[in-house]
Design a protein around this motif. Structure first.
Motif, PDB file in Angstrom:
ATOM      1  N   PHE A  21       0.567  -1.167   0.093  1.00  0.00           N
ATOM      2  CA  PHE A  21      -0.033   0.070  -0.305  1.00  0.00           C
ATOM      3  C   PHE A  21       0.678   1.404   0.055  1.00  0.00           C
ATOM      4  N   GLY A  22       1.951   1.299   0.727  1.00  0.00           N
ATOM      5  CA  GLY A  22       2.992   2.233   0.602  1.00  0.00           C
ATOM      6  C   GLY A  22       3.613   2.576  -0.664  1.00  0.00           C
ATOM      7  N   TYR A  23       3.904   1.476  -1.269  1.00  0.00           N
ATOM      8  CA  TYR A  23       4.404   1.796  -2.426  1.00  0.00           C
ATOM      9  C   TYR A  23       3.588   2.169  -3.547  1.00  0.00           C
ATOM     10  N   PHE A  24       2.400   1.791  -3.374  1.00  0.00           N
ATOM     11  CA  PHE A  24       1.471   2.149  -4.625  1.00  0.00           C
ATOM     12  C   PHE A  24       0.672   3.540  -4.305  1.00  0.00           C
ATOM     13  N   ARG A  25       0.689   3.747  -3.086  1.00  0.00           N
ATOM     14  CA  ARG A  25      -0.127   4.892  -2.609  1.00  0.00           C
ATOM     15  C   ARG A  25       0.534   5.688  -1.579  1.00  0.00           C
ATOM     16  N   PRO A  26       1.886   6.391  -1.768  1.00  0.00           N
ATOM     17  CA  PRO A  26       2.780   6.728  -0.639  1.00  0.00           C
ATOM     18  C   PRO A  26       2.005   7.846   0.055  1.00  0.00           C
ATOM     19  N   SER A  27       1.268   8.815  -0.882  1.00  0.00           N
ATOM     20  CA  SER A  27       0.697  10.109  -0.145  1.00  0.00           C
ATOM     21  C   SER A  27      -0.424   9.783   0.715  1.00  0.00           C
ATOM     22  N   GLN A  28      -1.278   8.803   0.216  1.00  0.00           N
ATOM     23  CA  GLN A  28      -2.252   8.418   1.194  1.00  0.00           C
ATOM     24  C   GLN A  28      -1.969   7.518   2.201  1.00  0.00           C
ATOM     25  N   SER A  82       7.741   6.342   2.901  1.00  0.00           N
ATOM     26  CA  SER A  82       8.660   7.419   3.211  1.00  0.00           C
ATOM     27  C   SER A  82       9.996   7.386   2.175  1.00  0.00           C
ATOM     28  N   ILE A  83      10.407   6.204   2.059  1.00  0.00           N
ATOM     29  CA  ILE A  83      11.641   5.834   1.092  1.00  0.00           C
ATOM     30  C   ILE A  83      11.226   6.619  -0.305  1.00  0.00           C
ATOM     31  N   LEU A  84       9.924   6.092  -0.896  1.00  0.00           N
ATOM     32  CA  LEU A  84       9.750   6.626  -2.087  1.00  0.00           C
ATOM     33  C   LEU A  84       9.373   8.284  -2.203  1.00  0.00           C
ATOM     34  N   LEU A  85       8.810   8.792  -0.938  1.00  0.00           N
ATOM     35  CA  LEU A  85       8.561  10.281  -1.334  1.00  0.00           C
ATOM     36  C   LEU A  85      10.004  10.749  -0.841  1.00  0.00           C
ATOM     37  N   ALA A  86      10.865  10.100  -0.133  1.00  0.00           N
ATOM     38  CA  ALA A  86      12.105  11.084  -0.098  1.00  0.00           C
ATOM     39  C   ALA A  86      13.034  10.841  -1.649  1.00  0.00           C
ATOM     40  N   LEU A  87      12.777   9.904  -2.319  1.00  0.00           N
ATOM     41  CA  LEU A  87      13.432   9.651  -3.461  1.00  0.00           C
ATOM     42  C   LEU A  87      12.994  10.593  -4.477  1.00  0.00           C
ATOM     43  N   GLU A  88      11.780  10.709  -4.259  1.00  0.00           N
ATOM     44  CA  GLU A  88      10.801  11.909  -5.262  1.00  0.00           C
ATOM     45  C   GLU A  88      11.432  13.251  -5.090  1.00  0.00           C
ATOM     46  N   MET A  92      13.577  15.922  -7.366  1.00  0.00           N
ATOM     47  CA  MET A  92      12.963  17.205  -7.771  1.00  0.00           C
ATOM     48  C   MET A  92      14.038  18.426  -7.663  1.00  0.00           C
ATOM     49  N   GLN A  93      14.951  17.960  -6.762  1.00  0.00           N
ATOM     50  CA  GLN A  93      16.156  19.176  -6.415  1.00  0.00           C
ATOM     51  C   GLN A  93      17.085  19.162  -7.537  1.00  0.00           C
TER      52      GLN A  93
END
Length: 93
Positions: A21-28, A82-88, A92-93
């Protein structure tokens, strides 16, 4: 199957579902985090207060494995999201 193995299997199942679930829907997953964490915390508080009143065994509380499943779902979901959002953010930077 012994109760300990059954409980560990349920925990592992919750962890794997949380990872997916965290992999496919990280923001949710990040949005669900406070609600689920408060629910798990309240569940553990009620469980610990019931153990201090009565010297019961872990096996006699029927709802506690569900609380543990939700906790492991949280752990898995938070790890992967958290890992996916940090990579995103790094991209972006």
């Amino acid at each position: 199957m012994s109760p300990k193995v059954k409980r560990r299997t349920l925990q592992f199942f919750g962890f794997i579902i949380g990872l997916v679930f965290g992999y496919f829907r990280p923001s949710q997953m990040q949005n669900l985090l406070p609600v689920l964490a408060i629910g798990v915390g309240i569940g553990y508080f009620i469980y610990s207060s019931s153990l201090s009143k009565e010297d019961d065994n872990v096996k006699e509380t029927a709802w506690f494995p569900l609380v543990q499943m939700v906790m492991y779902f949280l752990i898995g979901g938070v790890l992967s999201s958290s890992i996916l959002l940090a990579l995103e953010m790094r991209i972006m930077q």
